[in-house]
Design a protein around this motif. Structure first.
Motif, PDB file in Angstrom:
ATOM      1  N   MET A 189      98.635 -33.731 -87.972  1.00  0.00           N
ATOM      2  CA  MET A 189      97.199 -33.914 -88.104  1.00  0.00           C
ATOM      3  C   MET A 189      96.448 -32.760 -87.439  1.00  0.00           C
ATOM      4  O   MET A 189      96.994 -32.048 -86.602  1.00  0.00           O
ATOM      5  N   MET A 190      95.204 -32.632 -87.823  1.00  0.00           N
ATOM      6  CA  MET A 190      94.396 -31.542 -87.301  1.00  0.00           C
ATOM      7  C   MET A 190      94.061 -31.760 -85.840  1.00  0.00           C
ATOM      8  O   MET A 190      93.988 -32.875 -85.350  1.00  0.00           O
ATOM      9  N   LYS A 191      93.889 -30.676 -85.135  1.00  0.00           N
ATOM     10  CA  LYS A 191      93.380 -30.715 -83.766  1.00  0.00           C
ATOM     11  C   LYS A 191      91.885 -30.397 -83.798  1.00  0.00           C
ATOM     12  O   LYS A 191      91.418 -29.597 -84.602  1.00  0.00           O
ATOM     13  N   TYR A 192      91.145 -31.029 -82.925  1.00  0.00           N
ATOM     14  CA  TYR A 192      89.704 -30.857 -82.919  1.00  0.00           C
ATOM     15  C   TYR A 192      89.254 -30.341 -81.563  1.00  0.00           C
ATOM     16  O   TYR A 192      89.722 -30.794 -80.529  1.00  0.00           O
ATOM     17  N   ASP A 193      88.329 -29.397 -81.607  1.00  0.00           N
ATOM     18  CA  ASP A 193      87.777 -28.852 -80.369  1.00  0.00           C
ATOM     19  C   ASP A 193      86.370 -29.384 -80.098  1.00  0.00           C
ATOM     20  O   ASP A 193      85.840 -29.213 -79.006  1.00  0.00           O
ATOM     21  N   THR A 194      85.767 -30.029 -81.090  1.00  0.00           N
ATOM     22  CA  THR A 194      84.403 -30.508 -80.924  1.00  0.00           C
ATOM     23  C   THR A 194      84.388 -31.728 -80.006  1.00  0.00           C
ATOM     24  O   THR A 194      85.051 -32.726 -80.290  1.00  0.00           O
ATOM     25  N   PRO A 195      83.660 -31.666 -78.889  1.00  0.00           N
ATOM     26  CA  PRO A 195      83.611 -32.833 -78.002  1.00  0.00           C
ATOM     27  C   PRO A 195      82.848 -33.972 -78.646  1.00  0.00           C
ATOM     28  O   PRO A 195      81.955 -33.768 -79.471  1.00  0.00           O
ATOM     29  N   HIS A 196      83.203 -35.175 -78.241  1.00  0.00           N
ATOM     30  CA  HIS A 196      82.518 -36.347 -78.777  1.00  0.00           C
ATOM     31  C   HIS A 196      81.151 -36.504 -78.134  1.00  0.00           C
ATOM     32  O   HIS A 196      80.951 -36.218 -76.953  1.00  0.00           O
ATOM     33  N   THR A 197      80.226 -36.979 -78.937  1.00  0.00           N
ATOM     34  CA  THR A 197      78.933 -37.415 -78.421  1.00  0.00           C
ATOM     35  C   THR A 197      78.982 -38.934 -78.301  1.00  0.00           C
ATOM     36  O   THR A 197      79.896 -39.589 -78.818  1.00  0.00           O
ATOM     37  N   GLU A 198      78.008 -39.504 -77.628  1.00  0.00           N
ATOM     38  CA  GLU A 198      77.954 -40.956 -77.544  1.00  0.00           C
ATOM     39  C   GLU A 198      77.804 -41.565 -78.938  1.00  0.00           C
ATOM     40  O   GLU A 198      78.341 -42.642 -79.215  1.00  0.00           O
ATOM     41  N   GLU A 199      77.102 -40.841 -79.816  1.00  0.00           N
ATOM     42  CA  GLU A 199      76.914 -41.341 -81.173  1.00  0.00           C
ATOM     43  C   GLU A 199      78.223 -41.336 -81.944  1.00  0.00           C
ATOM     44  O   GLU A 199      78.526 -42.287 -82.679  1.00  0.00           O
ATOM     45  N   SER A 200      79.025 -40.287 -81.787  1.00  0.00           N
ATOM     46  CA  SER A 200      80.296 -40.232 -82.517  1.00  0.00           C
ATOM     47  C   SER A 200      81.278 -41.267 -81.984  1.00  0.00           C
ATOM     48  O   SER A 200      82.031 -41.878 -82.751  1.00  0.00           O
ATOM     49  N   LEU A 201      81.265 -41.502 -80.673  1.00  0.00           N
ATOM     50  CA  LEU A 201      82.123 -42.540 -80.098  1.00  0.00           C
ATOM     51  C   LEU A 201      81.695 -43.927 -80.583  1.00  0.00           C
ATOM     52  O   LEU A 201      82.543 -44.783 -80.875  1.00  0.00           O
ATOM     53  N   ALA A 202      80.386 -44.126 -80.655  1.00  0.00           N
ATOM     54  CA  ALA A 202      79.883 -45.416 -81.132  1.00  0.00           C
ATOM     55  C   ALA A 202      80.299 -45.653 -82.577  1.00  0.00           C
ATOM     56  O   ALA A 202      80.660 -46.778 -82.958  1.00  0.00           O
ATOM     57  N   ALA A 203      80.271 -44.599 -83.385  1.00  0.00           N
ATOM     58  CA  ALA A 203      80.673 -44.736 -84.787  1.00  0.00           C
ATOM     59  C   ALA A 203      82.158 -45.078 -84.896  1.00  0.00           C
ATOM     60  O   ALA A 203      82.556 -45.905 -85.727  1.00  0.00           O
ATOM     61  N   ILE A 204      82.975 -44.454 -84.056  1.00  0.00           N
ATOM     62  CA  ILE A 204      84.407 -44.756 -84.051  1.00  0.00           C
ATOM     63  C   ILE A 204      84.655 -46.190 -83.604  1.00  0.00           C
ATOM     64  O   ILE A 204      85.472 -46.916 -84.175  1.00  0.00           O
ATOM     65  N   ALA A 205      83.924 -46.632 -82.581  1.00  0.00           N
ATOM     66  CA  ALA A 205      84.081 -48.000 -82.087  1.00  0.00           C
ATOM     67  C   ALA A 205      83.768 -49.021 -83.162  1.00  0.00           C
ATOM     68  O   ALA A 205      84.374 -50.112 -83.195  1.00  0.00           O
ATOM     69  N   GLU A 206      82.851 -48.708 -84.058  1.00  0.00           N
ATOM     70  CA  GLU A 206      82.419 -49.668 -85.071  1.00  0.00           C
ATOM     71  C   GLU A 206      83.260 -49.620 -86.343  1.00  0.00           C
ATOM     72  O   GLU A 206      83.028 -50.412 -87.265  1.00  0.00           O
ATOM     73  N   MET A 207      84.238 -48.732 -86.415  1.00  0.00           N
ATOM     74  CA  MET A 207      85.070 -48.655 -87.613  1.00  0.00           C
ATOM     75  C   MET A 207      85.821 -49.963 -87.835  1.00  0.00           C
ATOM     76  O   MET A 207      86.199 -50.645 -86.877  1.00  0.00           O
ATOM     77  N   PRO A 208      86.064 -50.341 -89.089  1.00  0.00           N
ATOM     78  CA  PRO A 208      86.939 -51.497 -89.346  1.00  0.00           C
ATOM     79  C   PRO A 208      88.351 -51.166 -88.867  1.00  0.00           C
ATOM     80  O   PRO A 208      88.760 -49.998 -88.900  1.00  0.00           O
ATOM     81  N   LYS A 209      89.082 -52.191 -88.443  1.00  0.00           N
ATOM     82  CA  LYS A 209      90.373 -51.949 -87.799  1.00  0.00           C
ATOM     83  C   LYS A 209      91.426 -52.930 -88.286  1.00  0.00           C
ATOM     84  O   LYS A 209      91.123 -54.084 -88.589  1.00  0.00           O
ATOM     85  N   LEU A 210      92.666 -52.466 -88.312  1.00  0.00           N
ATOM     86  CA  LEU A 210      93.818 -53.307 -88.597  1.00  0.00           C
ATOM     87  C   LEU A 210      94.693 -53.343 -87.347  1.00  0.00           C
ATOM     88  O   LEU A 210      94.921 -52.301 -86.722  1.00  0.00           O
ATOM     89  N   GLU A 211      95.170 -54.530 -86.998  1.00  0.00           N
ATOM     90  CA  GLU A 211      96.001 -54.683 -85.800  1.00  0.00           C
ATOM     91  C   GLU A 211      97.297 -55.402 -86.175  1.00  0.00           C
ATOM     92  O   GLU A 211      97.260 -56.479 -86.765  1.00  0.00           O
ATOM     93  N   LEU A 212      98.433 -54.808 -85.790  1.00  0.00           N
ATOM     94  CA  LEU A 212      99.737 -55.355 -86.179  1.00  0.00           C
ATOM     95  C   LEU A 212     100.534 -55.925 -85.013  1.00  0.00           C
ATOM     96  O   LEU A 212     101.619 -56.482 -85.242  1.00  0.00           O
TER      97      LEU A 212
END
Length: 341
Positions: free
Chosen positions: A1-24
């Protein structure tokens, strides 16, 4: 997978937190909110001294103590109705954290003591609650019958019989949890063969406390398609390559591993090593209230620590969906929900 250098903002973290999720990888009793267990104990007049800290959270130190506290907490769950209520409570909590599909470990040892008739009654109550929650809050549950390793191979055979007799569209898998440091995996091969012959898909806890050899034995002796935890495989590059080549999926629980001291901090966790080697990985909470985590927390922690972006978590979901123990109708329905986001 790609590596990312862009730091997260609070907005980007919030968007990730709200993603739909699957748990096994979720233990049914281990997902019980402490308030639920305390309330049930009060209703029944049961004493749970030593189970909770002064702040109301579960009290344990180390893995073996965790197992004893876990089992003490389950003593208040005495009837199918208790498990109906528990199922609603844990699914509401999971759904509140964006989980749309989850698989939980259900042990006949805790649901009727391994008796098939009693197990059917408990299972009917659990399934009824799951269907209500799917209708009302949009979360889908499938069950993996799980024997308990430190209860021994004979009890595992009873659990496997329960699994085989109730296999179908809801009970879709068989596995084993408990103390990884007890016995050998091959001692449980008979019960896994029973489950396999009944058409159930297989997983097992391995490679959390014992090293990479235990992961290899899970594949060789039990012929599982998924492994609970499995993180110690990162210590053996050839084993990682084998898992990748054979598509053996790891149910990784980073927060659990840190809370129990498998790794002392998330930065030292090998999840990225496993992922970058091509091993199929998923992310789960294990026993979330015990380890003070949620699926939201897991996503945000991984984003903060390793710089993972929304694309990385979307791939996690795709891996989880591909390796989920469900029928194709359910898989297609979950896929459509993910695409709609």
């Amino acid at each position: 997978m790609m590596k990312y250098d862009t730091p997260h903002t609070e907005e980007s973290l919030a968007a990730i937190a709200e993603m739909p999720k699957l748990e096994l990888h979720l233990h049914h009793e281990g997902a019980a909110p402490p308030s639920f267990i305390r309330g049930l104990a009060k209703e029944k007049g049961l004493n749970l001294d030593g189970v909770f800290r002064s702040d109301g959270s579960y009290a344990f130190s180390g893995f073996e103590h965790f197992l004893s506290v876990y089992e003490a907490a389950t003593t208040v769950l005495k009837t199918p109705e208790d498990y109906h209520r528990l199922t609603v409570a844990l699914l509401e909590e999971s759904a509140s954290n964006g989980v749309i599909y989850t698989e939980s470990f259900l042990s006949p040892d805790f649901c009727g003591g391994g008796d098939l008739g009693a197990w059917r009654e408990y299972l009917a109550a659990i399934r009824e609650a799951a269907e209500l929650c799917e209708r009302d809050i949009g979360i889908t549950l499938r069950g993996i019958v799980t024997c308990v390793r430190h209860f021994g191979p004979d009890k595992a055979k009873k659990a496997a019989r329960c699994a085989a007799e109730t296999a179908g569209d809801f009970i879709t898998g068989y596995g084993m949890g408990g103390d990884e440091n007890r016995g050998s995996l091959k001692d449980f091969a008979y019960s896994f063969d029973m489950a396999r012959e009944a058409g159930l898909q297989l997983t097992v806890h391995a490679g959390e406390w014992r090293g990479p050899r235990e992961v290899a034995e899970a594949v060789d002796d039990l012929r599982v398609s998924r492994i609970g935890h499995g993180v110690r495989a990162a210590e053996d590059p050839a084993l990682m390559d084998r898992l990748a080549e054979n598509g053996i999926c790891l149910e990784v629980c980073p927060g659990s591993n840190v809370a129990l001291g498998v790794y002392h901090r998330l930065e030292a966790h090998p999840i990225e090593t496993l992922r970058d080697r091509g091993v199929p990985i998923t992310v789960s909470t294990d026993d979330p209230p015990f380890f003070h985590t949620t699926m939201r927390d897991e996503y945000v922690s991984l984003a903060r620590t390793f710089g993972w972006q929304a694309e990385d978590f979307a791939r996690l979901n795709a891996t989880a969906l591909a390796h989920a123990f469900c029928d194709e109708v359910t898989r297609d329905a979950i896929a459509k929900r993910l695409e709609a986001q």
